[in-house]
Design a protein around this motif. Sequence first.
Motif, PDB file in Angstrom:
ATOM      1  N   ARG A   1     -23.489 -16.621  13.522  1.00 30.77           N
ATOM      2  CA  ARG A   1     -22.886 -17.710  14.259  1.00 30.77           C
ATOM      3  C   ARG A   1     -22.988 -18.798  13.120  1.00 30.77           C
ATOM      4  NH1 ARG A   1     -26.676 -21.425  17.769  1.00 30.77           N
ATOM      5  NH2 ARG A   1     -27.896 -21.743  15.760  1.00 30.77           N
ATOM      6  N   GLU A   2     -23.912 -19.004  12.209  1.00 25.57           N
ATOM      7  CA  GLU A   2     -23.877 -20.065  10.805  1.00 25.57           C
ATOM      8  C   GLU A   2     -22.619 -19.489  10.137  1.00 25.57           C
ATOM      9  OE1 GLU A   2     -27.299 -19.062   9.133  1.00 25.57           O
ATOM     10  OE2 GLU A   2     -28.614 -20.473  10.461  1.00 25.57           O
ATOM     11  N   LYS A   3     -22.182 -18.179  10.062  1.00 29.09           N
ATOM     12  CA  LYS A   3     -21.036 -18.125   9.338  1.00 29.09           C
ATOM     13  C   LYS A   3     -19.809 -18.524  10.218  1.00 29.09           C
ATOM     14  CE  LYS A   3     -18.343 -14.080   7.238  1.00 29.09           C
ATOM     15  NZ  LYS A   3     -18.444 -12.610   7.189  1.00 29.09           N
ATOM     16  N   PHE A   4     -19.636 -18.307  11.503  1.00 28.29           N
ATOM     17  CA  PHE A   4     -18.616 -18.690  12.248  1.00 28.29           C
ATOM     18  C   PHE A   4     -18.453 -20.447  12.020  1.00 28.29           C
ATOM     19  CE2 PHE A   4     -16.642 -20.399  16.310  1.00 28.29           C
ATOM     20  CZ  PHE A   4     -15.673 -19.296  16.254  1.00 28.29           C
ATOM     21  N   ASN A   5     -19.414 -21.044  12.364  1.00 25.25           N
ATOM     22  CA  ASN A   5     -19.493 -22.327  12.114  1.00 25.25           C
ATOM     23  C   ASN A   5     -19.067 -23.020  10.833  1.00 25.25           C
ATOM     24  OD1 ASN A   5     -20.541 -22.629  14.937  1.00 25.25           O
ATOM     25  ND2 ASN A   5     -22.646 -22.868  14.172  1.00 25.25           N
ATOM     26  N   LYS A   6     -19.540 -22.238   9.889  1.00 22.16           N
ATOM     27  CA  LYS A   6     -18.987 -22.552   8.483  1.00 22.16           C
ATOM     28  C   LYS A   6     -17.811 -22.367   8.098  1.00 22.16           C
ATOM     29  CE  LYS A   6     -20.158 -21.632   3.496  1.00 22.16           C
ATOM     30  NZ  LYS A   6     -20.958 -20.536   2.684  1.00 22.16           N
TER      31      LYS A   6
ATOM     32  N   ALA B   1     -15.290 -22.312  10.402  1.00 18.17           N
ATOM     33  CA  ALA B   1     -14.686 -23.408  11.315  1.00 18.17           C
ATOM     34  C   ALA B   1     -14.557 -24.617  10.649  1.00 18.17           C
ATOM     35  CB  ALA B   1     -15.283 -23.660  12.535  1.00 18.17           C
ATOM     36  N   ARG B   2     -15.788 -25.122  10.160  1.00 14.06           N
ATOM     37  CA  ARG B   2     -15.820 -26.510   9.230  1.00 14.06           C
ATOM     38  C   ARG B   2     -14.934 -26.382   8.214  1.00 14.06           C
ATOM     39  NH1 ARG B   2     -21.141 -25.956  10.316  1.00 14.06           N
ATOM     40  NH2 ARG B   2     -21.662 -25.479   8.352  1.00 14.06           N
TER      41      ARG B   2
ATOM     42  N   THR C   1     -12.389 -27.305  15.117  1.00 22.73           N
ATOM     43  CA  THR C   1     -13.841 -27.387  15.939  1.00 22.73           C
ATOM     44  C   THR C   1     -13.883 -25.747  16.154  1.00 22.73           C
ATOM     45  OG1 THR C   1     -12.296 -27.282  18.117  1.00 22.73           O
ATOM     46  CG2 THR C   1     -12.883 -29.468  17.362  1.00 22.73           C
ATOM     47  N   ASN C   2     -15.090 -25.271  16.556  1.00 22.43           N
ATOM     48  CA  ASN C   2     -15.304 -24.047  17.122  1.00 22.43           C
ATOM     49  C   ASN C   2     -14.248 -23.352  17.992  1.00 22.43           C
ATOM     50  OD1 ASN C   2     -17.578 -24.108  15.132  1.00 22.43           O
ATOM     51  ND2 ASN C   2     -18.993 -23.972  16.833  1.00 22.43           N
ATOM     52  N   SER C   3     -13.789 -24.176  18.943  1.00 21.16           N
ATOM     53  CA  SER C   3     -12.770 -23.893  20.048  1.00 21.16           C
ATOM     54  C   SER C   3     -11.747 -23.581  19.179  1.00 21.16           C
ATOM     55  CB  SER C   3     -12.657 -24.785  21.001  1.00 21.16           C
ATOM     56  OG  SER C   3     -13.704 -24.929  21.843  1.00 21.16           O
TER      57      SER C   3
END
Length: 123
Positions: A21-26, A28-29, A34-36
Amino acid sequence: MDNTKAPRSVQINGIVTLKQREKFNKQARAAGMTNSQFLVALLDKKPVVTAKESLRDEVKELISWFGRINSNLNMLSKHANTFRDNANTAVMLHELNDIRRDVYHVTQASEKLHKRRGRPSND
């Protein structure tokens, strides 16, 4: 009458590790999404480009320059259409020359950014 409806948005949930999740959020940023937006881009196999943090301010400044140029062109158009034969052509030509100079500078700056832009992320 067109009976087709716009696709309805739905929420999806998944179970991932905290690290994932942290990798995905990173990611995306880093892509400025946005995550979506990031998830949809991945699902649609669209290229996801990691935005360089240093370029974001420069891109915003270029966008604001384009806005000012557009505004100035609109004001000149309104003046020309309002006054038609009585429009002050000398002032309009001077303003158009200023706009041309601004467009040249924005074009030069955007070409420099184009050379420095991010590359698709393969993490």
